[in-house]
Design an enzyme around this catalytic site. Structure first.
Site, PDB file in Angstrom:
ATOM      1  N   LYS A 100       0.836  -1.212   0.000  1.00 48.62           N
ATOM      2  CA  LYS A 100       0.000   0.000   0.000  1.00 48.62           C
ATOM      3  C   LYS A 100       0.861   1.248   0.000  1.00 48.62           C
ATOM      4  O   LYS A 100       0.656   2.185  -0.782  1.00 48.62           O
ATOM      5  CB  LYS A 100      -0.917   0.003   1.218  1.00 48.62           C
ATOM      6  N   CYS A 159     -18.811   5.208   6.065  1.00 47.19           N
ATOM      7  CA  CYS A 159     -18.762   3.740   6.090  1.00 47.19           C
ATOM      8  C   CYS A 159     -17.765   3.283   7.152  1.00 47.19           C
ATOM      9  O   CYS A 159     -16.701   2.721   6.848  1.00 47.19           O
ATOM     10  CB  CYS A 159     -18.404   3.195   4.713  1.00 47.19           C
ATOM     11  N   CYS A 202     -25.952   7.486   4.152  1.00 42.68           N
ATOM     12  CA  CYS A 202     -25.245   7.123   2.918  1.00 42.68           C
ATOM     13  C   CYS A 202     -26.169   7.170   1.712  1.00 42.68           C
ATOM     14  O   CYS A 202     -27.279   6.613   1.741  1.00 42.68           O
ATOM     15  CB  CYS A 202     -24.647   5.725   3.067  1.00 42.68           C
TER      16      CYS A 202
END
Length: 231
Positions: free
Chosen positions: A139, A209, A219
């Site tokens: 990452k 989220c 949402c």
């Protein structure tokens, strides 16, 4: 003439045999038949993903999540010489990792020494070399490539991206680790969206989220999210 007769007959039979040989060869010859290849089937992609993506963009329009204020892109001097800027990017990534602080210090010291010795103070320009540095994972390497080298080498998948894409069913089957998620996403997601995805979903994960008790009622994807709590 009597002696010549049998010889002539033998030659005649031999000649006849020679003339018949190609026929046997032709009878035994196999003929290759070419088949048209079957066209590939439609590539898999998640249901409603484009609509979900547009709605997440709308929810992130204000750019007021923690990542927008304290993310790596806010933690380096863009006016510094390129080599210095790239080192600052990598240092910011290492400091923001979830590694224990004492290990961070150790990794930063080790990595800085390697950069001075092997790269003249600069950082590597490939993912393969970046992940060899102490404390640098996939990452971090993909984010460094994106921010420091302005090169999209892959999708940077952290815990937010991993969690949200599994909830949205953006992977064919549930994945357990971020690297599995990265491979699954890159298999179908258009490459021109790879750069945006980390920033977009990290902020969405910080504000809406959430890992625990996601704010599904707030949402915009509540009606088309497979994991939404609609009660």
């Amino acid at each position: 003439m009597c002696a010549a007769g049998p010889a002539a007959r033998r030659l005649g039979r031999a000649g006849a045999g020679a003339s018949r040989a190609p026929k046997r060869s032709r009878r035994g010859k196999s003929i290759a038949i070419a088949y048209e290849p079957e066209p590939p089937g439609p590539k898999w992609e998640p249901e409603n993903w484009r609509q979900q993506l547009e709605r997440i963009r709308e929810m992130r329009r204000a750019r007021d999540a923690p990542v927008d204020e304290m993310g790596v892109e806010k933690c380096y001097d863009s006016s510094a010489p390129p080599q210095v800027m790239r080192y600052q990017v990598l240092l910011s990534l290492m400091l923001s990792s979830q590694t224990k602080d004492q290990n961070k210090v150790k990794y930063i010291k080790q990595t800085t020494a390697i950069l001075k010795q092997k790269y003249g103070g600069d950082i590597p320009s490939t993912v393969e070399e970046l992940v060899k540095l102490p404390g640098v994972g996939p990452k971090m390497a993909h984010l460094a490539m994106n921010i420091a080298w302005n090169s999209v080498s892959g999708i940077a998948v952290d815990t937010h991206v991993h969690r949200i894409t599994n909830r949205l069913k953006w992977v064919k089957k549930e994945t357990r680790y971020p690297e599995e998620t990265r491979v699954a996403l890159e298999d179908w997601l258009p490459r021109d969206l790879w750069r945006e995805l980390n920033w977009l979903l990290v902020g969405f994960g910080q504000q809406t989220c959430l890992p625990v008790n996601p704010r599904c009622k707030e949402c915009l994807n509540q009606d088309i999210c497979p994991a939404a709590k609609r009660r």
